[in-house]
Every structure is written in structure tokens, then in C-alpha cells.
Design a protein around this motif. Structure first.
Motif, PDB file in Angstrom:
ATOM      1  N   THR A 108       0.851  -1.190   0.000  1.00 53.98           N
ATOM      2  CA  THR A 108       0.000   0.000   0.000  1.00 53.98           C
ATOM      3  C   THR A 108       0.888   1.241   0.000  1.00 53.98           C
ATOM      4  O   THR A 108       2.097   1.160   0.252  1.00 53.98           O
ATOM      5  N   LYS A 125       1.259   5.665   0.840  1.00 51.77           N
ATOM      6  CA  LYS A 125       0.780   6.827   1.590  1.00 51.77           C
ATOM      7  C   LYS A 125       0.432   7.931   0.583  1.00 51.77           C
ATOM      8  O   LYS A 125       1.121   8.947   0.472  1.00 51.77           O
ATOM      9  N   GLU A 126      -0.671   7.699  -0.121  1.00 53.47           N
ATOM     10  CA  GLU A 126      -1.092   8.650  -1.158  1.00 53.47           C
ATOM     11  C   GLU A 126      -1.337  10.037  -0.588  1.00 53.47           C
ATOM     12  O   GLU A 126      -1.180  11.047  -1.280  1.00 53.47           O
ATOM     13  N   GLU A 127      -1.735  10.069   0.681  1.00 45.51           N
ATOM     14  CA  GLU A 127      -2.026  11.359   1.311  1.00 45.51           C
ATOM     15  C   GLU A 127      -0.788  12.253   1.383  1.00 45.51           C
ATOM     16  O   GLU A 127      -0.905  13.488   1.343  1.00 45.51           O
ATOM     17  N   GLU A 128       0.407  11.649   1.461  1.00 45.42           N
ATOM     18  CA  GLU A 128       1.625  12.455   1.556  1.00 45.42           C
ATOM     19  C   GLU A 128       1.931  13.161   0.231  1.00 45.42           C
ATOM     20  O   GLU A 128       2.209  14.365   0.195  1.00 45.42           O
ATOM     21  N   LYS A 144      -8.130   9.250   0.810  1.00 50.56           N
ATOM     22  CA  LYS A 144      -6.767   9.574   1.253  1.00 50.56           C
ATOM     23  C   LYS A 144      -6.161  10.665   0.365  1.00 50.56           C
ATOM     24  O   LYS A 144      -5.487  11.574   0.853  1.00 50.56           O
ATOM     25  N   LYS A 176       2.815   7.974  -7.760  1.00 46.52           N
ATOM     26  CA  LYS A 176       2.602   6.799  -6.924  1.00 46.52           C
ATOM     27  C   LYS A 176       3.366   5.681  -7.615  1.00 46.52           C
ATOM     28  O   LYS A 176       2.951   5.183  -8.658  1.00 46.52           O
ATOM     29  N   GLN A 205       4.252  -0.757   3.295  1.00 48.39           N
ATOM     30  CA  GLN A 205       3.629   0.536   3.033  1.00 48.39           C
ATOM     31  C   GLN A 205       4.709   1.527   2.628  1.00 48.39           C
ATOM     32  O   GLN A 205       5.739   1.646   3.279  1.00 48.39           O
ATOM     33  N   GLY A 245       5.790   5.443   1.511  1.00 48.39           N
ATOM     34  CA  GLY A 245       5.493   6.869   1.499  1.00 48.39           C
ATOM     35  C   GLY A 245       6.644   7.647   0.899  1.00 48.39           C
ATOM     36  O   GLY A 245       7.483   7.099   0.181  1.00 48.39           O
ATOM     37  N   GLN A 282       1.799  14.840  10.409  1.00 47.62           N
ATOM     38  CA  GLN A 282       0.986  13.628  10.430  1.00 47.62           C
ATOM     39  C   GLN A 282      -0.386  13.962   9.861  1.00 47.62           C
ATOM     40  O   GLN A 282      -1.055  14.883  10.332  1.00 47.62           O
TER      41      GLN A 282
END
Length: 327
Positions: free
Chosen positions: A134, A136-139, A170, A260, A285, A287, A324
Motif C-alpha cells: 500500500t 501513503k497517497e495522502e503524503e 486519502k 505513486k 507501506q 510513502g 501527520q
């Protein structure tokens, strides 16, 4: 003398037979190429985004690591599960399900074939023979938001999601927080298309947002998002790519893209398979810190030195964990 000659001939014959045997066993010991099968996400090849990135990772692995691979698309198989089963029956060493929508089909197929190793990308499974990756698309989306927040003139920006699911939320969450971090006055308009494969719908959503004065729009919507890029260019506003560097799709409008690195993740998986013969990590995961997400080079709308420094500062804070994003 004759006896000595006979013994010499026998010795040569034994050496020759031994050499042939050695060469034969050496030849049989040559490793066969690792075989990887991939079931592509619903938009399939040509989405200029997620599926194409995953496919590119396997092409690179084939060219550089000497693996072999095959793929299936839902338009050909009719269902994810059928495609996954076909890839299992081909004898692939690992079968990949590309996308969160593959979760149920992967779980069903993995239970049927407990001796096969599966890899699920973009979602998680607790089954013992299913490994997951997976992101950390949010980053990465946060950095896109920082750029939009710094550059907007209208103080209105947009977000277009594909299907309204936690994964796409996200992207939205990171983007919105990034915008607000640099410009709390900005209004963020969000719309979910309900699909990842309708570029015409993406164009219409973009038109609606532009009427509301959005001057930067970030789509996380697969091929639907390509429609957003096209409309942004046509209307003279700015937009962002997603998953891969999509600058070439709308060279007057795409400021940068949220990378990504599905291609890198799949290539690294193939590399580990070739080296170790198996996958070691059950859940991975990725990021910014792990080079799993980032932003592409910034074009079209260059940043000032001060803006470049600010973006770098936010990137470092995300990498170090001092920012965060609560999901």
C-alpha cells in the motif's frame, strides 16, 4: 603394453562419460525465469495511469531481470476471479492483483490455491499466502495541495475523485490539508465521479468546477481524470496528474503529478523474487520516506525560490514524520 593401452582407453571413455553427465546436470541446474502474472485494475491498459504504471514495472523487470510475465484484463475475462485463476493455472510464481477493487477476488482465489503466492496492491489481506503493498497517497497529495494553495489566484481549487472509497479519500484528505497549510482562505470543491474510466464525465465535472472559479483541479480518478486534464487545458486553467507523470497529456495545464510509484514497487518485488525466490515482507507501506510517493518535475507554472523552499520544507517534514495526516 596392450594392457596399458586398454586401461588408458577405458580411462578416457570414463572421463568422457563423466563430462557428459556433468554437463547434463549443469544444464538442468540452470534456473528457469521467474514467472509473474498480473490482473490489471478495471480501467485496464491505456488508462495512462495506474494499470499502465504497473505494466511498465513488469516490462522493466522482464528486460533487466529476465523474468517472464503475463496479464489479464477484466474486459477479456469477465471477472477478476476468473482472470486470477487463469494466471494461477499458468504456473506463475506470484500472481498480482492490481488495485483495491481486487480485494474480494484475491481473497477467494487465494483460499482456493493456498500453495500459490499472491500480491495485492492498494489494499490489505490477512490470508497467509497474500502479500500486500500500500502507499501513503495522502503524503504526495499533500504536496500537490501545497502547490495549489500557493499558486491559486481565485482562492478556489478542485478535487475530482473516481469512486468514493477510503483509498480515494486519502488523496482528497492529503490535498485539502496541503492547501489549507499554506492558504487557509482557499475553498476546496470536491466531487466524486463514481467511475475511473469515463473521460467525458471528467470533462463535465471540470467544467462545473471552472464555473465556480476553480483555477487548479487535482483528479485522482484514472481515465476519468484524463478528461479533467483535457478540459483544464482547453479552458486555460491548471491541473495535476496522478500515479504517473501525466504532463505529456496536457502540456499547457499539468503543473506536476503526484507520483505513486507502482512501477517501482512491482519492479522491486520482481527483483526480490529473482534474488530470494520468495517474498519476505507480508505487508509493505510506501510513502515519501520510502520513495513510494513524490511529485514529478514542476513545469508550466514555475515556483519562485521562496515557494520551492517551502515545498521542500513540507516534503522533509512529511518524510521525517513531523507532519501527520489524520485519515
Amino acid at each position: 603394453m596392450k594392457k596399458v593401452m586398454v586401461l588408458m582407453v577405458l580411462g578416457l571413455l570414463i572421463a568422457a562419460v563423466s563430462g557428459c553427465s556433468s554437463n547434463s546436470s549443469s544444464s538442468s541446474a540452470v534456473k528457469k525465469p521467474m514467472k509473474i502474472g498480473i490482473m490489471l485494475s478495471d480501467a485496464g491498459l491505456g488508462d495512462q495511469s495506474f494499470s499502465d504504471a504497473g505494466f511498465a514495472g513488469l516490462e522493466k523487470a522482464r528486460d533487466e531481470l529476465n523474468i517472464s510475465f503475463d496479464y489479464r484484463e477484466i474486459n477479456d475475462t469477465g471477472s477478476y476471479e476468473k482472470g486470477l485463476e487463469e494466471l494461477v493455472n499458468q504456473g506463475n510464481d506470484v500472481v498480482i492483483g492490481l488495485g483495491f477493487s481486487m480485494q474480494e477476488a484475491i481473497d477467494h482465489t487465494a483460499k482456493k490455491f493456498p500453495d500459490t503466492t499472491f500480491l495485492l496492491i492498494d489494499s490489505e489481506s490477512d490470508l497467509p499466502n497474500v502479500h500486500t503493498v500500500t502507499f501513503k497517497e495522502e503524503e504526495g497529495s499533500y504536496l500537490i495541495g501545497v502547490i495549489a494553495g500557493m499558486k491559486t489566484k481565485s482562492n478556489v481549487v478542485g478535487f475530482v475523485g473516481g469512486i468514493d472509497v477510503p483509498l480515494i479519500r486519502k488523496f482528497e484528505k492529503g490535498y485539502t490539508e496541503g492547501v489549507k497549510a499554506v492558504n487557509p482562505k482557499v475553498k476546496v470543491i470536491s466531487t466524486f465521479a463514481g467511475s475511473f474510466d469515463n473521460d467525458k464525465q471528467g470533462m463535465q465535472i471540470a467544467k462545473d468546477m471552472i464555473k465556480q472559479k476553480a483555477d487548479y483541479i487535482y483528479p485522482a480518478a484514472g481515465f476519468t481524470g484524463v478528461g479533467v486534464l483535457n478540459e483544464a487545458q482547453k479552458s486555460g486553467i491548471y491541473t495535476f496528474g496522478v500515479d504517473s507523470d501525466q504532463f505529456y497529456l496536457a502540456e499547457k495545464a499539468v503543473v506536476t503529478s503526484m507520483l505513486k510509484r507502482v512501477d517501482v514497487a512491482i519492479y522491486d518485488i520482481a527483483k526480490e523474487l529473482v534474488k530470494k525466490g520468495k517474498l519476505s515482507e507480508k505487508k509493505t507501506q510506501l510513502g515519501i520516506k520510502e520513495n513510494g510517493v513524490d511529485v514529478a518535475p514542476i513545469r508550466v507554472m514555475p515556483l519562485t525560490p521562496a515557494e520551492t523552499d517551502k515545498l521542500k520544507e513540507f516534503r522533509n517534514s512529511l518524510s521525517e514524520g513531523t507532519i501527520q495526516i489524520q485519515l
